[in-house]
Design an enzyme around this catalytic site. Structure first.
Site, short mmCIF file in Angstrom:
data_model
loop_
_atom_site.label_atom_id
_atom_site.label_comp_id
_atom_site.label_asym_id
_atom_site.label_seq_id
_atom_site.Cartn_x
_atom_site.Cartn_y
_atom_site.Cartn_z
N SER A 115 29.72 -27.16 -14.25
CA SER A 115 28.57 -27.50 -14.75
C SER A 115 28.54 -27.83 -16.26
O SER A 115 29.26 -27.19 -16.93
CB SER A 115 27.28 -26.69 -14.41
N TYR B 244 22.68 -18.01 -15.24
CA TYR B 244 23.43 -19.22 -14.76
C TYR B 244 24.32 -19.76 -15.75
O TYR B 244 25.56 -19.86 -15.63
CB TYR B 244 22.40 -20.69 -14.45
#
Length: 258
Positions: free
Chosen positions: A150, A163
């Site tokens: 990501s 995250y």
């Protein structure tokens, strides 16, 4: 299906988080290109939907309900894959969760933090470890691991501490695995994805919290473009490796984030 392909043709892949989003798109891309794929995820019905007829007709799709945070589940996943297909040529380490969005760090429950870490980081390690063990011992030796990092492996969104921390950690995992895999023909790379159009990113079309405190819509890209990139990385000969690739919606606020 037991023979390893080394010239860019299809092999045997394990895809985690295959029941939706990027995992579903990558699974279908690989099945369409002739790969045999073990589909891992927590929801059996969603995995079956991903497999569809393209993989079922030729017996190239194997659905294995798996919680990647559980060592026993991961062990069973790879045992079933090798039992069906004979080897593992690719792991797409994709399973992940954002956790509770928009929660300030001081209010984030420890249980929520732990759930994100267990899924995104511990799960990625467990799957990579199992893949590494298989790839090291199989004949012909070797294989490839692609971690889903990501763009949060580079820069955070506001209020995304769990995250973001796990995605930064995945970069270290990727580098270490890549180094340790060299003697055994195990190539390890990472794809960092920004704003692929999935259920997880649907809110970005209407408004996402920005670093300046404003809420603004963000552009997204077709998830199929991500899937094609993963396939390109996967089908390189093991003598070549994409160490890091960043694929994102062209106009998303990434370079200027923060």
């Amino acid at each position: 299906m037991n023979a390893k392909e080394t010239d860019g043709r299809a092999g045997v892949a394990v895809v985690t988080g295959a029941g939706s989003g990027i995992g579903r798109a990558v699974t279908r891309e690989l099945l369409g290109a002739g790969w045999s794929v073990a589909l891992a995820g927590r929801r059996a019905a969603a995995l079956e939907e991903t497999a569809g007829s393209s993989g079922r007709d030729g017996g190239r799709a194997l659905v294995i309900p798996t919680d990647v945070s559980r060592p026993g589940d991961v062990e069973a996943l790879f045992a079933a894959t090798v039992g069906r297909f004979g080897r593992v040529d690719l792991l797409f380490n994709n399973a992940g969760t954002f956790g509770p969005g928009g929660v300030p760090v001081e209010d984030l429950p420890y249980e929520a933090w732990r759930h994100v870490v267990d899924t995104n980081l511990n799960g990625a390690f467990l799957c990579a470890q199992a893949a590494y063990r298989q790839m090291k011992e199989q004949a012909p030796q070797g294989g490839r691991i692609i971690n889903n990092g990501s763009v949060s492996a580079h820069v955070p969104r506001p209020r995304s501490v769990a995250y973001t921390a796990t995605k930064h950690a995945l970069t270290g995992l990727t580098k270490s695995l890549s180094l340790d895999g060299r003697p055994y023909g195990i190539a390890v790379g990472q794809i960092d994805i920004g704003n692929a159009a999935t259920d997880m990113t649907e809110r970005m079309r209407t408004g996402a919290l920005q670093a300046n405190g404003e809420v603004a819509p963000e552009p997204v890209m077709d998830v199929a473009d991500v899937a094609r990139t993963v396939r390109h990385m996967a089908e390189l000969p093991l003598e070549a490796n994409v160490q890091f690739a960043t694929v994102l919606a062209t106009a998303m606020p990434y370079v200027g984030r923060g």
